[in-house]
Design an enzyme around this catalytic site. Structure first.
Site, PDB file in Angstrom:
ATOM      1  N   CYS A 260      -3.224   1.483  -2.488  1.00 37.95           N
ATOM      2  CA  CYS A 260      -2.601   2.809  -2.566  1.00 37.95           C
ATOM      3  C   CYS A 260      -1.798   2.976  -3.867  1.00 37.95           C
ATOM      4  O   CYS A 260      -2.377   2.993  -4.928  1.00 37.95           O
ATOM      5  CB  CYS A 260      -1.760   3.048  -1.310  1.00 37.95           C
TER       6      CYS A 260
ATOM      7  N   HIS B  83      -5.328   1.562   3.429  1.00 34.96           N
ATOM      8  CA  HIS B  83      -4.345   0.508   3.710  1.00 34.96           C
ATOM      9  C   HIS B  83      -4.873  -0.501   4.726  1.00 34.96           C
ATOM     10  O   HIS B  83      -4.670  -0.306   5.935  1.00 34.96           O
ATOM     11  CB  HIS B  83      -3.089   1.144   4.315  1.00 34.96           C
TER      12      HIS B  83
ATOM     13  N   GLU C  16      -3.620  -3.246   5.541  1.00 34.01           N
ATOM     14  CA  GLU C  16      -2.493  -3.864   6.264  1.00 34.01           C
ATOM     15  C   GLU C  16      -2.041  -3.019   7.453  1.00 34.01           C
ATOM     16  O   GLU C  16      -1.340  -3.502   8.334  1.00 34.01           O
ATOM     17  CB  GLU C  16      -1.321  -4.125   5.304  1.00 34.01           C
TER      18      GLU C  16
END
Lengths: 81, 229
Positions: B86, B203, B205
């Protein structure tokens, strides 16, 4: 001395913000608007610089390194007293 | 595998990615402040998401010139893996580690939702646990994720197999309708020439724990641990 820097999107790079402003202007009745491109204007003070040519080349260097992203942007530098 | 996460003023995914990394590595992650000039000896450097330096000037532009980024570039050149997510992707493009630029989303809106990605290349430390052609679900959260590069650069990326992920439909069709932000050729993530640096807008994560609704992102961290341990 002071440098006036204009940063604009290169031709062919889509400018959705400019497009939105264009639509808003047309919505306000400004029929003559054929297009809007949005950019940035930056002033850089150079109190220690007295040589115009040197000031210009220094600010052009700043544009290449930080102020503009030359992948998508053009810049122009004007130095004034 | 030892990992470090770079922290800029305005980073907000630094702890999320550290948690996801620790889940896979079983070891604490080193957090490295943007003014540090040294990074511990690690196998992976993560450049996290957020709004580094308040997105001043252009997203990632200020962070790209912060002291720690000189060291990130030096390590990347030596082959240390760099995962840039990002805002991290925006930072590494501004720093010249990856080509192109992330522009304002086509519809000007901040988009925060899950998207589907087609895995275009599984021959890297990041993607080894996926199979080329897999469709994975990963969230995006950005206003500037519209990937742009000139045609020559795009052709080069495609020719060298350096497109890592493309936005696609849940069925895997790479279409205009599945492109959330106007990215050229639906590009969501790219590698550098040696496939040691990965930049991506989604993302991983954020979907690396079943409690959070999915684990498609976890495979990336597990793959890194397997390859780099």
């Amino acid at each position: 001395m002071k440098a006036k820097v204009h940063i604009t999107l290169k031709n062919g790079v889509l400018d959705p913000q400019g497009k939105a402003v264009e639509h808003a202007l047309l919505g306000l009745g400004f029929d003559g608007v054929g297009g809007v491109r949005q950019g940035k204007y930056i002033e850089v003070d150079l109190p220690k610089q007295s040589d115009k040519a040197k000031a210009k080349s220094q600010v052009e260097d700043m544009c290449k390194k930080l102020l503009a992203n030359t992948v998508i942007e053009n810049f122009s530098v004007e130095v004034v007293d | 595998m030892r990992a470090a996460v770079i922290v800029f003023p305005g980073s907000n995914c630094d702890r999320d990615i550290a948690v996801a990394l620790e889940q896979s590595t079983g070891k604490p992650t080193k957090m490295v402040w943007h003014q540090d000039t040294e990074i511990p000896d690690v196998d992976l450097i993560a450049v996290p998401g957020g709004f580094s330096y308040g997105d001043y000037l252009r997203c990632g532009a200020m962070a790209a010139h912060s002291p720690v980024m000189r060291e990130v570039k030096r390590r990347a050149e030596k082959g240390t893996r760099v995962l840039a997510v990002c805002n991290g992707f925006q930072i590494v493009t501004e720093a010249g580690l990856l080509p192109g630029v992330l522009m304002r989303n086509k519809d000007l809106r901040f988009i925060c939702r899950d998207v589907h990605l087609k895995v275009e290349d599984s021959q890297s430390a990041f993607t080894a646990k996926y199979t080329t052609g897999d469709v994975i679900r990963i969230p995006i959260a950005h206003a500037e994720g519209n990937y742009f590069a000139d045609q020559k650069t795009l052709d080069e990326l495609e020719g060298e197999g350096r497109v890592a992920f493309r936005y696609c439909s849940p069925e895997g069709a790479v279409t205009e309708a599945a492109n959330p932000n106007g990215s050229q050729r639906n590009i969501a993530g790219i590698f550098n020439k040696s496939r040691t640096v990965l930049g991506m807008m989604p993302h991983p994560e954020r979907l690396a724990d079943a409690t959070l609704g999915g684990t498609d992102g976890r495979a990336m961290f597990d793959a890194l641990v397997e390859t780099l341990s």
